[in-house]
Design a protein around this motif. Structure first.
Motif, mmCIF file in Angstrom:
data_model
loop_
_atom_site.group_PDB
_atom_site.id
_atom_site.type_symbol
_atom_site.label_atom_id
_atom_site.label_comp_id
_atom_site.label_asym_id
_atom_site.label_seq_id
_atom_site.Cartn_x
_atom_site.Cartn_y
_atom_site.Cartn_z
ATOM 1 N N ARG A 159 12.023 15.545 12.445
ATOM 2 C CA ARG A 159 12.504 14.241 12.912
ATOM 3 C C ARG A 159 12.733 13.321 11.717
ATOM 4 O O ARG A 159 12.078 13.458 10.675
ATOM 5 C CB ARG A 159 11.500 13.598 13.867
ATOM 6 C CG ARG A 159 10.181 13.220 13.217
ATOM 7 C CD ARG A 159 9.235 12.521 14.186
ATOM 8 N NE ARG A 159 8.033 12.021 13.506
ATOM 9 C CZ ARG A 159 7.954 10.821 12.930
ATOM 10 N NH1 ARG A 159 8.994 10.008 12.959
ATOM 11 N NH2 ARG A 159 6.837 10.430 12.332
ATOM 12 N N VAL A 160 13.655 12.392 11.884
ATOM 13 C CA VAL A 160 13.949 11.447 10.809
ATOM 14 C C VAL A 160 12.749 10.527 10.600
ATOM 15 O O VAL A 160 12.272 9.889 11.542
ATOM 16 C CB VAL A 160 15.203 10.606 11.134
ATOM 17 C CG1 VAL A 160 15.414 9.534 10.074
ATOM 18 C CG2 VAL A 160 16.429 11.502 11.248
ATOM 19 N N ASN A 161 12.241 10.485 9.377
ATOM 20 C CA ASN A 161 11.097 9.617 9.076
ATOM 21 C C ASN A 161 11.446 8.471 8.128
ATOM 22 O O ASN A 161 10.740 7.472 8.080
ATOM 23 C CB ASN A 161 9.935 10.425 8.495
ATOM 24 C CG ASN A 161 10.240 10.977 7.113
ATOM 25 O OD1 ASN A 161 11.241 11.667 6.921
ATOM 26 N ND2 ASN A 161 9.393 10.703 6.134
ATOM 27 N N LYS A 162 12.528 8.630 7.356
ATOM 28 C CA LYS A 162 12.984 7.555 6.475
ATOM 29 C C LYS A 162 14.508 7.524 6.465
ATOM 30 O O LYS A 162 15.151 8.577 6.536
ATOM 31 C CB LYS A 162 12.467 7.724 5.044
ATOM 32 C CG LYS A 162 10.981 7.402 4.838
ATOM 33 C CD LYS A 162 10.583 7.527 3.390
ATOM 34 C CE LYS A 162 9.106 7.233 3.184
ATOM 35 N NZ LYS A 162 8.769 5.798 3.338
ATOM 36 N N PRO A 204 4.154 6.153 2.383
ATOM 37 C CA PRO A 204 4.671 6.269 1.022
ATOM 38 C C PRO A 204 5.811 7.276 0.931
ATOM 39 O O PRO A 204 5.908 8.210 1.742
ATOM 40 C CB PRO A 204 3.457 6.753 0.211
ATOM 41 C CG PRO A 204 2.270 6.452 1.057
ATOM 42 C CD PRO A 204 2.740 6.561 2.473
ATOM 43 N N PRO A 205 6.667 7.118 -0.068
ATOM 44 C CA PRO A 205 7.716 8.102 -0.299
ATOM 45 C C PRO A 205 7.140 9.352 -0.950
ATOM 46 O O PRO A 205 6.064 9.317 -1.555
ATOM 47 C CB PRO A 205 8.655 7.377 -1.271
ATOM 48 C CG PRO A 205 7.725 6.504 -2.060
ATOM 49 C CD PRO A 205 6.678 6.049 -1.075
ATOM 50 N N PRO A 228 0.804 -1.231 0.000
ATOM 51 C CA PRO A 228 0.000 0.000 0.000
ATOM 52 C C PRO A 228 0.830 1.270 0.000
ATOM 53 O O PRO A 228 0.308 2.356 -0.263
ATOM 54 C CB PRO A 228 -0.822 -0.120 1.291
ATOM 55 C CG PRO A 228 0.015 -0.989 2.185
ATOM 56 C CD PRO A 228 0.678 -1.971 1.267
ATOM 57 N N ASN A 229 2.128 1.149 0.306
ATOM 58 C CA ASN A 229 2.981 2.341 0.380
ATOM 59 C C ASN A 229 3.900 2.499 -0.827
ATOM 60 O O ASN A 229 4.716 3.430 -0.868
ATOM 61 C CB ASN A 229 3.800 2.301 1.671
ATOM 62 C CG ASN A 229 2.918 2.420 2.892
ATOM 63 O OD1 ASN A 229 2.075 3.299 2.974
ATOM 64 N ND2 ASN A 229 3.079 1.508 3.841
#
Length: 384
Positions: free
Chosen positions: A372-375, A148-149, A30-31
């Motif tokens: 904040r770091v998310n990926k 998702p990116p 889904p992402n």
């Protein structure tokens, strides 16, 4: 299970097969954001993507029991090979990327074939995954699988990272982080004071780009970029053809009030590029523009309404880096674009990156605005 056969490809039909496999293997995620099919084909087509002008590239497909079950690219960017080794690339360094595989055995067979191709070409080291240029989708996603990116960022299943680690001989070379923040909230008081101080300085001017002078503005931004990033890990300069190609791709999603140039004493010394998250618009399209999706996309491009804005590029000329002025200019551009993003596009979320894990200046800026770091994307290395 059947024997796994790895075959090199080269025809238009095989390139289409190479591209189509990603849509099948990621359909249940889904992402994953299906790229527009025509752009995905263009990316892997010599004569269309200018990367091929300075790189040797070979694509491979894995077949088993009469089915296509995996793919990989192997490539040598001759501009990257010519860079100083302290910047991550350098002589003897090749890459593989664009990995898709139904299972671990298939992935390992593909990686082994890509390594053999690089070794046969005289490479002694591999940095991967790289799909294909460092300016495209570098790294394997290792954190942030749950959303998702954004536009121009990659997304791979977590199992692919497991496949790489299971080989036992790939070590992390560099981490690339993206940062997210709530842009509906004002920045901390200290940042507001820094911005206000800059606004009182007659030597500083922050301006929007002028899209009616697109070529001139693009050349200016790329000049600052090449100077600002020239010592960065992984840096590879753009060619003239790549500049024109990038300009053509960017132009539809470039908006005057989302790209800023900072001038000091009349000299352009910094820039910040922000893009509305095109992925929000194309994700429901499944990679298809026709018969009606192209109309939806054209309407969206005229006046995007988005949740997320992405900052893919930002730079300050080297002579100002590590100075207080550099961070002040950065905070001013970020604040002005934050305001415009909320007021003019309805955005509520920002994403900055990627940023090298050890880029202390940019990490400090990201921390100061309470992002904040998310990926996290990991680039691995191995001696061949």
């Amino acid at each position: 299970m059947g024997e796994i056969t790895i075959v090199p490809i080269g025809t238009a039909a095989e390139r289409k097969e190479f591209v189509d496999l990603a849509y099948r293997l990621n359909a249940s995620d889904p992402n994953w954001v299906p790229p527009l099919h025509m752009e995905a084909v263009e990316l892997v087509t010599p004569g269309k993507n200018p990367f091929f002008e300075h790189a040797d590239v070979q694509f491979f497909l894995a077949r088993q029991n009469g089915r296509t079950v995996g793919r990989i690219s192997a490539h040598i960017d001759h501009l990257a090979v010519g860079m100083d080794p302290v910047q991550g690339m350098g002589p003897g360094t090749g890459n593989w990327g664009m990995l898709e595989a139904e299972d671990q055995a298939i992935a390992h067979a593909l990686i082994a074939r890509a390594e053999a191709w690089l070794r046969d070409k005289g490479m002694t080291r591999v940095l991967a995954p790289m799909s294909m240029s460092v300016w495209e989708e570098p790294g394997q996603l290792t954190k942030g699988f749950d959303h998702p990116p954004t536009v121009m960022m990659g997304h791979q299943p977590e199992r692919y990272n497991d496949y790489i680690l299971a080989l036992g001989d790939y070590a992390p070379a560099k981490l690339l982080n993206t940062y997210e923040l709530d842009i509906t909230k004002p920045f901390p008081p200290l940042i507001q004071r820094i911005v206000q101080s800059g606004e009182k300085n007659p030597r500083i001017r922050i301006r929007n780009v002028d899209k009616s002078k697109f070529d001139t503005e693009a050349a200016l931004i790329l000049d600052i970029l090449n100077d600002a990033w020239s010592d960065n890990w992984g840096f590879v300069p753009f060619t003239d053809t790549e500049i024109k190609y990038a300009g053509k791709k960017f132009k539809p999603i470039v908006h005057n009030d989302l790209i800023m140039v900072a001038e000091y004493d009349g000299e352009p010394v910094a820039f910040m590029m922000t893009l509305p998250d095109l992925n929000e618009a194309i994700k429901p399209m499944g990679g298809k523009l026709f018969p009606f999706n192209f109309i939806k996309l054209l309407l969206w491009l005229r006046k995007p309404r988005v949740r997320t804005m992405r900052v893919p590029l930002m730079g300050v000329r080297k002579k100002l880096q590590s100075s207080r002025l550099a961070s002040q200019l950065a905070f001013m551009m970020i604040e002005y674009i934050r305001r415009n993003s909320v007021a003019n596009y309805g955005a509520s979320r920002g994403e900055i990156g990627w940023i090298l894990e050890d880029n202390q200046g940019m990490v400090a800026i990201a921390d100061a605005i309470e992002s904040r770091v998310n990926k996290v994307y990991t680039i691995y290395e191995k001696a061949l």
